[in-house]
Design an enzyme around this catalytic site. Structure first.
Site, mmCIF file in Angstrom:
data_model
loop_
_atom_site.group_PDB
_atom_site.id
_atom_site.type_symbol
_atom_site.label_atom_id
_atom_site.label_comp_id
_atom_site.label_asym_id
_atom_site.label_seq_id
_atom_site.Cartn_x
_atom_site.Cartn_y
_atom_site.Cartn_z
ATOM 1 N N ARG A 134 29.900 46.469 15.700
ATOM 2 C CA ARG A 134 29.039 47.269 16.382
ATOM 3 C C ARG A 134 28.910 47.086 18.066
ATOM 4 O O ARG A 134 29.100 46.007 18.486
ATOM 5 C CB ARG A 134 27.623 46.487 15.961
ATOM 6 C CG ARG A 134 26.415 47.124 16.870
ATOM 7 C CD ARG A 134 24.830 46.594 16.549
ATOM 8 N NE ARG A 134 23.909 47.152 17.545
ATOM 9 C CZ ARG A 134 23.057 46.449 18.200
ATOM 10 N NH1 ARG A 134 23.104 45.305 18.468
ATOM 11 N NH2 ARG A 134 22.206 47.253 19.198
ATOM 12 N N HIS B 298 22.370 51.019 25.087
ATOM 13 C CA HIS B 298 22.126 49.526 25.185
ATOM 14 C C HIS B 298 21.924 49.490 26.661
ATOM 15 O O HIS B 298 22.745 48.662 27.505
ATOM 16 C CB HIS B 298 23.455 48.662 24.727
ATOM 17 C CG HIS B 298 23.177 47.483 24.437
ATOM 18 N ND1 HIS B 298 23.329 46.806 23.208
ATOM 19 C CD2 HIS B 298 22.457 46.354 25.120
ATOM 20 C CE1 HIS B 298 23.040 45.878 23.192
ATOM 21 N NE2 HIS B 298 22.630 45.359 24.329
ATOM 22 N N GLU C 38 16.821 47.533 21.334
ATOM 23 C CA GLU C 38 15.887 46.519 21.922
ATOM 24 C C GLU C 38 14.950 47.086 22.909
ATOM 25 O O GLU C 38 14.907 47.082 24.022
ATOM 26 C CB GLU C 38 16.600 45.400 22.356
ATOM 27 C CG GLU C 38 17.009 44.302 21.743
ATOM 28 C CD GLU C 38 17.543 42.986 21.994
ATOM 29 O OE1 GLU C 38 17.287 42.825 23.216
ATOM 30 O OE2 GLU C 38 17.987 42.171 21.323
ATOM 31 N N ASN D 260 17.656 42.524 15.769
ATOM 32 C CA ASN D 260 18.283 41.359 16.220
ATOM 33 C C ASN D 260 17.359 40.217 16.095
ATOM 34 O O ASN D 260 16.149 40.164 16.623
ATOM 35 C CB ASN D 260 18.320 41.732 17.840
ATOM 36 C CG ASN D 260 19.229 42.925 18.071
ATOM 37 O OD1 ASN D 260 19.740 43.736 17.116
ATOM 38 N ND2 ASN D 260 19.422 43.486 19.256
ATOM 39 N N TYR E 71 17.296 35.778 17.181
ATOM 40 C CA TYR E 71 17.781 34.804 17.517
ATOM 41 C C TYR E 71 16.861 33.444 17.179
ATOM 42 O O TYR E 71 17.449 32.301 17.020
ATOM 43 C CB TYR E 71 17.997 34.745 19.030
ATOM 44 C CG TYR E 71 19.058 35.797 19.727
ATOM 45 C CD1 TYR E 71 20.371 35.457 19.681
ATOM 46 C CD2 TYR E 71 18.593 37.249 19.467
ATOM 47 C CE1 TYR E 71 21.311 36.430 19.870
ATOM 48 C CE2 TYR E 71 19.531 38.119 19.868
ATOM 49 C CZ TYR E 71 21.039 37.528 20.084
ATOM 50 O OH TYR E 71 21.731 38.789 20.317
ATOM 51 N N GLU F 47 21.994 41.684 15.577
ATOM 52 C CA GLU F 47 22.577 40.723 16.439
ATOM 53 C C GLU F 47 22.000 39.154 16.013
ATOM 54 O O GLU F 47 20.804 39.144 15.597
ATOM 55 C CB GLU F 47 21.974 40.854 18.177
ATOM 56 C CG GLU F 47 22.722 42.125 18.739
ATOM 57 C CD GLU F 47 22.115 42.028 20.168
ATOM 58 O OE1 GLU F 47 21.640 41.177 20.719
ATOM 59 O OE2 GLU F 47 22.398 43.213 20.737
#
Length: 484
Positions: free
Chosen positions: A112, A156, A201, A329, A331, A390
């Protein structure tokens, strides 16, 4: 800048999920074979890495590329730690062939990356730049030749500065310009790239770029104008989906890549799980919920009041154009959730002061996020194909005397998180692939080069890439398609 303003700001595991087995191993089986079988990912699961154009490419003035808002922002003194910038970054523009070989050595089957809008359209609109497209043609050819599926992201965060000078995301025609760019790229590249992410995002580049001013273009807009930026970002996504469908090869798939707010039940009981599902819709109301449901939730509109976005006829139909997949994404947990008898039916439980973090203070460790994130997205919106676009962590990443980086902290992170992802896939949650952030250390936005997320250590003076210990761990998982 304070670490808590970085872009990602915005349950116990059962024995079977951990690979324990109550059945005896067959005669002749090696120790651990039965456990390994239960730690496997589905056949055809994609293992990849992720990067973004401004963070790695460099060559900001070569071959006709126009300036982006990040070029302007990073050259404004005091905006970036140490006044770093992406002028050279990882020099991927010139070293992409070696970087593809590094992916192959990781046993990666997908990559990606993002396409730089100002490389393709230096002014954001008008005549395309053939030399800019040629770079991505060469990159795709190299990926395909090495058995790595390209997964381009079309935005992005590197908005052409020329469009910002005209009002940027505050203007509706920026969304229309993005759709034109997306359709052009899909038409040219969809013979080899079969999956396109629209915007990466929205929540991050809107909130940090237009509310707090911590990211490019560095604005602090009042609520009404901020909500209009939010709306135009969503409109850009929807119009891009339509343009990609209209101009790409048959069978091309497209969808968003959003940093979903992951809502984790405090305890896995039915009432807390139901509350986490409700919270998933509420906390993602300005972005993913609007895309998936074609409306802004009443709670969001009520909170905005007179500052609610102005929505033209058919906007929400465009925004909610059906997607082929959803990229998320993840985290850490966005919120731990407890059920409540009082409205709105849930309570977000605050993080304790001593909640463990990785090397970045904002990255609160919560492996269960990689279970509940995709599980809730699939359940709440009936999504059939999900990619973890991500996931990864900053770590201490100091080379030892032998020149290697023994990042056991990143391995701990990956092993813990991937255990929860395997739990999800074993229960039928439709996750089709995982992209580690990041392939290599790079320009980490407002943190500059001081924060490292890569599987490869980059010496920014020599541009030498050195695999960290975590690269060996990731290679073993990807090659075997199961946890180690």
């Amino acid at each position: 800048m304070p670490a808590q303003f970085t872009r990602r700001q915005l349950a116990m595991v059962g024995a079977s999920a951990l690979g324990a087995s109550a059945t005896a191993a067959p005669s002749g089986a090696r120790p651990g074979d039965a456990a390994a079988a239960t730690r496997a990912f589905p056949a055809g699961f994609l293992w990849g890495t992720a990067t973004a154009a401004y963070q790695i490419e460099g060559a900001v003035s070569e071959d006709g590329r126009g300036p982006s808002i990040w070029d302007t922002f990073t050259h404004t003194p005091g905006k970036i730690r140490n006044d770093d910038n992406g002028d050279v970054a990882d020099d991927h523009y010139h070293r992409y062939r070696d970087d593809v070989q590094s992916m192959k050595a990781l046993a990666a089957t997908a990559y990606r990356f993002s396409i730089s809008w100002p490389r393709i359209f230096p002014q954001g609109v008008g005549a395309p730049n053939p030399k800019g497209l040629d770079f991505y043609d060469r990159l795709l050819d190299s990926l395909v030749a090495n058995g790595i599926a390209p997964f381009p992201t079309l935005y992005h965060w590197d908005l052409p500065q020329a469009l910002q000078d005209r009002g940027g995301w505050e203007r509706r025609d920026t969304a229309e310009a993005f759709a034109d760019y997306a359709g052009y790229v899909a038409e040219k590249l969809s013979d080899r790239a079969r999956h396109f992410f629209t915007l990466n995002e929205c929540a991050t580049f809107v909130e940090l770029g237009h509310a707090t001013g911590m990211f490019a273009p560095g604005l602090k807009l009042p609520p009404g104008r901020l909500n209009q930026v939010r709306h135009h970002a969503l409109l850009a996504h929807g119009l891009a989906v339509q343009a990609i469908r209209a101009r790409s090869r048959a069978g091309t798939q497209t969808g968003p890549a959003e940093n979903v707010s992951v809502c984790v039940p405090v305890i896995e009981t039915p009432e807390h799980i139901a509350a986490a599902e409700l919270t998933t819709r509420e906390l993602n109301a300005p972005y993913l919920t609007a895309i998936m449901e074609g409306r802004y939730r009443e709670s969001f509109l009520a909170a905005a009041g007179a500052d609610a976005p102005k929505v033209a006829a058919e906007d929400m139909n465009a925004i909610s154009t059906p997607v082929d997949f959803v990229g998320i994404n993840i985290y850490g947990p966005g919120s731990y959730v407890s059920a409540s008898d009082a409205a709105p039916g849930f309570v977000s439980v605050p993080f304790p002061a001593k909640h463990p973090t990785m090397n970045s203070s904002w990255l609160k460790i919560g492996p269960e996020a990689l279970y509940w994130g995709p599980r809730n997205v699939a359940k709440v919106w009936n999504v059939n194909d999900i990619y973890i676009t991500e996931n990864g962590c900053s770590a201490t990443d100091v080379p030892a005397a032998d020149g290697l980086v023994y990042d056991t902290d990143r391995i701990m992170f990956l092993r813990s998180y991937l255990t929860q992802l395997q739990r999800a896939t074993s229960e039928g949650v439709p996750v089709r692939g995982y992209f580690h952030w990041s392939l290599m250390d790079n320009f980490e936005w407002a943190d500059g080069f001081g924060t490292r997320f890569g599987l490869l250590y980059v010496d920014y003076t020599t541009q030498q890439r050195t695999p960290k210990l975590s690269a060996s761990f990731y290679r073993e998982v990807a090659a075997r398609n199961r946890l180690m």
